[in-house]
Design an enzyme around this catalytic site. Structure first.
Site: not given
Length: 373
Positions: A99, A195, A47, A170
């Site tokens: 977005y 993406k 983690r 972004d």
């Protein structure tokens, strides 16, 4: 190293025990301690850190030209880490066509914790008017999703610096292949690695990259480790694998998108095309100045009703009607129906992720679908 070389080598480490040319997947959740209780291999618990995640962060930091990176389990998780790192009551200026997933995140999860104003970031005057004493962050998304608006990053950064405000960009649609926000002064760059970095529609993830390691970045790293919204080793491995072909894939996406955009612009059933590579895009000159290519995303308005737009999406053969973007296959989607009743997207808009099929096939497919309108 140049970009293509970075993409192939910066995220890979030859295995010292076997000589494997490709770094193996390290699935172990925990790592052996030394007799003195230390961690001689540099890893404690997956983690907190994992060899595959370290490789992913290393290559993406190098691609963007940042000092460090933090990988997350999704793009929204990456954005959320920035919002969590802000002090309660902080004011955010964000794009009016931000977005939808991140906008909803701010409005729902951070309601009562953070305050946000959504403005047209192509209008510097509008941004300046929105600045408050409590403004801590300007969130830039360029080109934007789904209207492909372009923000002048350099102009926004200069304004932000005069007021001591941080800028996060972004860069998902452009990728570092076509746009370099750090070279224009941005403080943090965010991507949905789902993406173009993954590139094959089969792995979820997000990344934050910082221009410099500072106190705010340390808060983000603590959030990453303590909140635990991190990608699995296999996800990191798959994303690093996808990145190796990123520079060449992006050139293909952009070349196809330009051809498709020009075809759509000339079709009588199309009302408007949103693509920064078209010379009549209102901010084409800004895009040409800060981008070396215009990307693989475009949107267009179908003349007629929302049903006419949906019918076009239903008639295509090579395009898959689906959410997301950036894969090798072309996708098309009626965005307003996905975003829900609070959408700001025109109801006759179709968003297109132009893939790597032959451009002539894609154009023929869109032609037969549009000819029926």
């Amino acid at each position: 190293m140049k970009l293509e070389t970075i993409a192939i080598h910066a995220g890979n480490k030859v295995d010292s025990s076997t000589g494997a040319v490709i770094q193996p997947i390290t699935l172990s959740t925990t790592f052996e301690r030394a007799e003195d209780g230390g961690y001689p291999h540099g890893f404690i618990y997956t983690r907190a850190e994992n060899p595959n995640r370290s490789s992913l962060e290393r290559v993406l930091s190098a691609l963007e030209g940042g000092e460090a990176a933090a990988a997350f389990s999704s793009g929204n998780a990456a954005g959320s880490a920035v919002f969590q790192a802000l002090e309660p009551g902080s004011h955010i200026i964000a794009p009016s066509d931000m977005y939808h997933g991140l906008r909803t995140l701010i409005n729902v999860v951070y309601k009562g914790i953070l305050v946000a104003d959504y403005v047209d970031l192509s209008d510097i005057t509008a941004i300046e008017k929105a600045i408050r004493p409590s403004t801590k962050l300007i969130w830039v998304e360029t080109p934007s999703n789904p209207l492909l608006k372009v923000t002048d990053i350099d102009a926004v950064v200069r304004l932000a610096k005069r007021h001591g405000i941080m800028v996060c960009c972004d860069n998902t649609f452009a990728t570092p292949v076509f746009q370099r926000p750090f070279e224009l002064g941005a403080d943090i760059v965010m991507h949905s690695t789902t993406k173009y970095f993954g590139g094959h529609s089969d792995v979820l993830g997000g990344i934050l990259i910082t221009r410099r390691k500072d106190f705010f970045w340390e808060k983000i790293k603590n959030i990453q480790a303590l909140s635990g919204a991190v990608p699995a080793p296999f996800d990191c491995y798959m994303t690093v694998r996808g990145i190796k072909t990123l520079p060449y894939r992006m050139k293909g996406h952009a070349a196809n998108a330009q051809k498709v955009a020009e075809f759509l612009q000339a079709h009588p059933a199309v009302e408007k095309v949103y693509y920064p590579g078209l010379k009549d895009h209102p901010l084409h000159e800004v895009a040409a100045r800060q981008m070396s290519g215009f990307g693989g995303m475009l949107s267009f308005l179908v003349k007629g009703s929302p049903d006419d737009a949906r019918n076009v999406a239903n008639r295509v053969k090579f395009f898959t009607q689906a959410t997301s973007l950036g894969g090798v296959e072309s996708l098309i989607e009626h965005r307003a129906s996905v975003e829900g009743p609070d959408t700001k997207t025109p109801f006759n808009l179709l968003r297109v992720s132009v893939g790597l099929e032959n451009a002539e096939d894609l154009i023929a497919d869109l032609k037969q679908a549009l000819d029926g309108v």
